[in-house]
Design a protein around this motif. Structure first.
Motif, PDB file in Angstrom:
ATOM      1  N   GLU A 102       1.160  -1.199   0.012  1.00  0.00           N
ATOM      2  CA  GLU A 102      -0.095   0.222   0.039  1.00  0.00           C
ATOM      3  C   GLU A 102       1.066   1.139  -0.038  1.00  0.00           C
ATOM      4  O   GLU A 102       0.804   2.286  -0.619  1.00  0.00           O
ATOM      5  CB  GLU A 102      -0.794  -0.075   1.386  1.00  0.00           C
ATOM      6  CG  GLU A 102      -1.996   0.803   1.213  1.00  0.00           C
ATOM      7  CD  GLU A 102      -2.886   0.591   2.430  1.00  0.00           C
ATOM      8  OE1 GLU A 102      -3.245  -0.317   2.893  1.00  0.00           O
ATOM      9  OE2 GLU A 102      -2.847   1.516   3.431  1.00  0.00           O
ATOM     10  N   THR A 103       2.035   1.323   0.858  1.00  0.00           N
ATOM     11  CA  THR A 103       2.743   2.491   1.041  1.00  0.00           C
ATOM     12  C   THR A 103       3.550   2.416  -0.499  1.00  0.00           C
ATOM     13  O   THR A 103       3.531   3.731  -0.949  1.00  0.00           O
ATOM     14  CB  THR A 103       3.877   2.147   1.844  1.00  0.00           C
ATOM     15  OG1 THR A 103       3.021   1.810   3.088  1.00  0.00           O
ATOM     16  CG2 THR A 103       4.688   3.560   2.250  1.00  0.00           C
ATOM     17  N   ALA A 104       4.026   1.526  -1.169  1.00  0.00           N
ATOM     18  CA  ALA A 104       4.743   1.738  -2.176  1.00  0.00           C
ATOM     19  C   ALA A 104       4.010   2.373  -3.394  1.00  0.00           C
ATOM     20  O   ALA A 104       4.218   3.040  -4.208  1.00  0.00           O
ATOM     21  CB  ALA A 104       5.351   0.127  -2.737  1.00  0.00           C
ATOM     22  N   ASP A 105       2.632   1.817  -3.158  1.00  0.00           N
ATOM     23  CA  ASP A 105       1.604   2.395  -4.142  1.00  0.00           C
ATOM     24  C   ASP A 105       1.210   3.842  -3.835  1.00  0.00           C
ATOM     25  O   ASP A 105       1.217   4.774  -4.775  1.00  0.00           O
ATOM     26  CB  ASP A 105       0.473   1.584  -3.997  1.00  0.00           C
ATOM     27  CG  ASP A 105      -0.440   1.251  -5.143  1.00  0.00           C
ATOM     28  OD1 ASP A 105       0.139   1.315  -6.230  1.00  0.00           O
ATOM     29  OD2 ASP A 105      -1.640   1.257  -5.337  1.00  0.00           O
ATOM     30  N   GLU A 106       1.060   4.179  -2.682  1.00  0.00           N
ATOM     31  CA  GLU A 106       0.939   5.484  -2.418  1.00  0.00           C
ATOM     32  C   GLU A 106       2.302   6.478  -2.874  1.00  0.00           C
ATOM     33  O   GLU A 106       2.136   7.597  -3.087  1.00  0.00           O
ATOM     34  CB  GLU A 106       0.888   5.676  -0.793  1.00  0.00           C
ATOM     35  CG  GLU A 106      -0.534   5.373  -0.361  1.00  0.00           C
ATOM     36  CD  GLU A 106      -0.639   5.100   1.363  1.00  0.00           C
ATOM     37  OE1 GLU A 106      -1.635   4.819   1.599  1.00  0.00           O
ATOM     38  OE2 GLU A 106       0.387   5.772   1.876  1.00  0.00           O
ATOM     39  N   LEU A 107       3.536   5.761  -2.654  1.00  0.00           N
ATOM     40  CA  LEU A 107       4.547   6.611  -3.048  1.00  0.00           C
ATOM     41  C   LEU A 107       4.645   6.766  -4.585  1.00  0.00           C
ATOM     42  O   LEU A 107       5.897   7.520  -5.022  1.00  0.00           O
ATOM     43  CB  LEU A 107       5.721   6.212  -2.602  1.00  0.00           C
ATOM     44  CG  LEU A 107       5.887   6.222  -0.770  1.00  0.00           C
ATOM     45  CD1 LEU A 107       7.005   5.409  -0.097  1.00  0.00           C
ATOM     46  CD2 LEU A 107       6.073   7.626  -0.406  1.00  0.00           C
ATOM     47  N   GLY A 108       4.139   6.198  -5.468  1.00  0.00           N
ATOM     48  CA  GLY A 108       4.023   6.205  -6.798  1.00  0.00           C
ATOM     49  C   GLY A 108       4.626   5.264  -7.372  1.00  0.00           C
ATOM     50  O   GLY A 108       5.000   5.279  -8.829  1.00  0.00           O
ATOM     51  N   PHE A 109       5.072   4.086  -6.706  1.00  0.00           N
ATOM     52  CA  PHE A 109       5.954   2.992  -7.383  1.00  0.00           C
ATOM     53  C   PHE A 109       5.022   1.927  -8.001  1.00  0.00           C
ATOM     54  O   PHE A 109       3.843   2.123  -7.617  1.00  0.00           O
ATOM     55  CB  PHE A 109       6.836   2.251  -6.314  1.00  0.00           C
ATOM     56  CG  PHE A 109       7.761   3.285  -5.657  1.00  0.00           C
ATOM     57  CD1 PHE A 109       8.546   4.237  -6.495  1.00  0.00           C
ATOM     58  CD2 PHE A 109       7.925   3.267  -4.409  1.00  0.00           C
ATOM     59  CE1 PHE A 109       9.488   5.278  -6.003  1.00  0.00           C
ATOM     60  CE2 PHE A 109       8.880   4.258  -3.840  1.00  0.00           C
ATOM     61  CZ  PHE A 109       9.781   4.991  -4.703  1.00  0.00           C
ATOM     62  N   SER A 110       5.266   1.090  -8.811  1.00  0.00           N
ATOM     63  CA  SER A 110       4.429  -0.143  -9.237  1.00  0.00           C
ATOM     64  C   SER A 110       5.171  -1.252  -8.566  1.00  0.00           C
ATOM     65  O   SER A 110       6.163  -1.895  -9.057  1.00  0.00           O
ATOM     66  CB  SER A 110       4.701  -0.213 -10.792  1.00  0.00           C
ATOM     67  OG  SER A 110       4.471   1.133 -11.365  1.00  0.00           O
ATOM     68  N   PRO A 111       4.512  -1.368  -7.448  1.00  0.00           N
ATOM     69  CA  PRO A 111       5.056  -2.848  -6.747  1.00  0.00           C
ATOM     70  C   PRO A 111       4.468  -4.122  -7.297  1.00  0.00           C
ATOM     71  O   PRO A 111       3.179  -4.234  -7.656  1.00  0.00           O
ATOM     72  CB  PRO A 111       4.420  -2.488  -5.232  1.00  0.00           C
ATOM     73  CG  PRO A 111       3.130  -1.701  -5.459  1.00  0.00           C
ATOM     74  CD  PRO A 111       3.157  -0.983  -6.406  1.00  0.00           C
ATOM     75  N   HIS A 112       5.401  -4.868  -7.425  1.00  0.00           N
ATOM     76  CA  HIS A 112       5.126  -6.387  -7.881  1.00  0.00           C
ATOM     77  C   HIS A 112       5.327  -7.403  -6.862  1.00  0.00           C
ATOM     78  O   HIS A 112       6.436  -7.483  -6.675  1.00  0.00           O
ATOM     79  CB  HIS A 112       5.734  -6.602  -9.351  1.00  0.00           C
ATOM     80  CG  HIS A 112       5.659  -5.719 -10.389  1.00  0.00           C
ATOM     81  ND1 HIS A 112       4.508  -6.168 -11.257  1.00  0.00           N
ATOM     82  CD2 HIS A 112       5.776  -4.412 -10.502  1.00  0.00           C
ATOM     83  CE1 HIS A 112       4.274  -5.069 -12.066  1.00  0.00           C
ATOM     84  NE2 HIS A 112       5.210  -4.058 -11.703  1.00  0.00           N
ATOM     85  N   ILE A 113       4.397  -7.929  -6.336  1.00  0.00           N
ATOM     86  CA  ILE A 113       4.823  -9.140  -5.360  1.00  0.00           C
ATOM     87  C   ILE A 113       5.173 -10.446  -6.122  1.00  0.00           C
ATOM     88  O   ILE A 113       4.480 -10.909  -7.127  1.00  0.00           O
ATOM     89  CB  ILE A 113       3.561  -9.297  -4.392  1.00  0.00           C
ATOM     90  CG1 ILE A 113       3.870 -10.642  -3.554  1.00  0.00           C
ATOM     91  CG2 ILE A 113       2.245  -9.403  -5.007  1.00  0.00           C
ATOM     92  CD1 ILE A 113       3.736 -10.321  -2.105  1.00  0.00           C
ATOM     93  N   ILE A 114       6.264 -10.889  -5.674  1.00  0.00           N
ATOM     94  CA  ILE A 114       6.785 -12.133  -6.131  1.00  0.00           C
ATOM     95  C   ILE A 114       6.800 -13.193  -4.832  1.00  0.00           C
ATOM     96  O   ILE A 114       7.776 -13.020  -3.926  1.00  0.00           O
ATOM     97  CB  ILE A 114       8.105 -11.884  -6.648  1.00  0.00           C
ATOM     98  CG1 ILE A 114       7.988 -11.240  -8.045  1.00  0.00           C
ATOM     99  CG2 ILE A 114       8.790 -13.329  -7.242  1.00  0.00           C
ATOM    100  CD1 ILE A 114       9.104  -9.960  -8.025  1.00  0.00           C
ATOM    101  N   GLU A 115       6.007 -14.026  -4.961  1.00  0.00           N
ATOM    102  CA  GLU A 115       5.695 -15.038  -3.760  1.00  0.00           C
ATOM    103  C   GLU A 115       6.864 -16.088  -3.879  1.00  0.00           C
ATOM    104  O   GLU A 115       7.069 -16.688  -4.814  1.00  0.00           O
ATOM    105  CB  GLU A 115       4.440 -15.708  -3.810  1.00  0.00           C
ATOM    106  CG  GLU A 115       3.274 -14.774  -3.284  1.00  0.00           C
ATOM    107  CD  GLU A 115       2.125 -15.081  -3.569  1.00  0.00           C
ATOM    108  OE1 GLU A 115       1.749 -16.356  -3.557  1.00  0.00           O
ATOM    109  OE2 GLU A 115       1.201 -14.134  -3.754  1.00  0.00           O
ATOM    110  N   GLY A 116       7.617 -16.149  -2.902  1.00  0.00           N
ATOM    111  CA  GLY A 116       8.608 -17.280  -2.698  1.00  0.00           C
ATOM    112  C   GLY A 116       8.242 -18.381  -1.719  1.00  0.00           C
ATOM    113  O   GLY A 116       7.360 -18.136  -0.973  1.00  0.00           O
TER     114      GLY A 116
END
Ligand code: PEP
Ligand code: MN
Length: 338
Positions: free
Chosen positions: A19-33
């Protein structure tokens, strides 16, 4: 930048970082390990302060810069190989799926007949072009939507999913309606408008390497799909343009181990467009299995002499069956199955 979460970080902590990454304007991609999750942050150039905010959040272990031009395709972001599921056919695991069929769809009866024969030989998917990216505008350009309907009929009859090429962003919606996987041809590997459009869909993309694309350019091109959110990308080496004319292209077989070292994405081989002549398709296919390719895509035509495109490099169904049998033996020797 990669955000490496702590082992045992909980779902809420992960959600807050996203959520924070999104608010800061980044495009977060989660990679599940298997052990822990990592988040790829794209679009961070020159924003170190904002990135540090994320580095200090609960559940975050560390921030790791990504050194390569390609990010989401890299092993740095995801060390384990990705398994891409195409309507139940899995690429990137122990099994090596084989896709087979004609260069171009030439009608319903022909594609159904071919699909039945390749299925009997053990193929997992059908291939067939409905939109053909021909070198000359005067050559046959494909049956377009009628070809897609023919492929859908062959899938209905045989139960085999199909891959087909999309050549232009304006056809993405139409091909999406029918196909199990999009194919991007060698000539379109750097058609970034097309790649971004495919990245916005949720269907797998078979992205072919260009005939003069370096591995770094190739993996960076795949980012246009991945960074839009579509993680289902399968790579495919199909030969390079070199000084050699005995074959249509020179198969860069070393691309398989190189890409496996650099990327988690599955890498297939297309021996047909590399060879250009049917006699070489078998030996190149066997080499592909031996070197660790995650799949093959082979042109097969019921009557290659009469094919509307690429007849010279197409196998007959009988030749294809024989090849499947010999590839199975090689697969066993390298701990895989076909
Ligand atoms: C094809 O698969 O028929 C084709 C046109 O391949 P490439 O894009 O590799 O030339
Ligand atoms: Mn072809």
């Amino acid at each position: 930048m990669i955000v490496v979460m702590k082992i045992g970080a909980d779902k809420e902590q992960l959600a807050r970082v996203l959520e924070t990454a999104d608010e800061l304007g980044f495009s977060p991609h989660i990679i599940e390990g298997k052990e822990r999750n990592v988040i790829g942050l794209v679009g961070i150039a020159g924003q170190r302060d904002k990135v540090n905010v994320i580095g200090n959040m609960d559940g975050v272990d560390k921030l790791v810069p990504i050194s390569k031009a390609y990010k989401l395709a890299s092993k740095e972001v995801k060390p384990e190989p990705s398994i891409i599921d195409v309507s139940g056919v899995k690429f990137g695991g122990v099994n090596i799926p084989v896709i087979a069929g004609p260069c171009s769809v030439e009608g319903e009866e022909m594609i159904i007949k071919t699909a039945e024969l390749i299925k009997a030989a053990g193929a997992s998917m059908i291939r067939g072009g409905a939109f053909k990216p021909r070198t000359s505008p005067y050559s046959f350009q494909g049956l377009e939507e009628e070809g897609l309907k023919n492929l859908a009929k062959a899938r209905e009859v045989t139960g085999l999913p199909f891959v087909t090429e999309v050549t232009n962003p304006r056809y993405v919606d139409m091909v999406y309606k029918y196909a199990d996987m999009f194919q991007v041809g060698a000539r379109n590997v750097q058609n970034f408008a097309l790649l971004s459009e495919l990245g916005k869909t949720d269907k797998p993309v078979l992205l072919k390497r260009g005939m003069s694309t370096t591995i770094e350019e190739y993996l960076t091109a795949s980012e246009y799909i991945l960074s839009e959110g579509n993680k289902n990308v399968i790579l495919c080496e199909r030969g390079l343009r070199t000084f050699e004319t005995a074959t249509r292209n020179t198969l860069d077989i070393s691309a398989v181990p190189v890409i496996k070292e650099k990327s988690h994405l599955p890498i297939m081989i297309d021996p047909s467009h590399a060879a250009g002549h049917w006699q070489y398709v078998g030996p190149l296919s066997k080499a592909a299995v031996a070197i660790g390719a995650d799949g093959l895509i082979i042109e097969v035509h019921p009557d290659p002499a009469k094919a509307w495109s690429d007849g010279a490099q197409s196998l007959t169904p009988a030749q294809f069956k024989e090849l499947m049998d010999s590839m199975r033996t090689i697969a066993l020797a390298v701990g895989r199955t076909i």
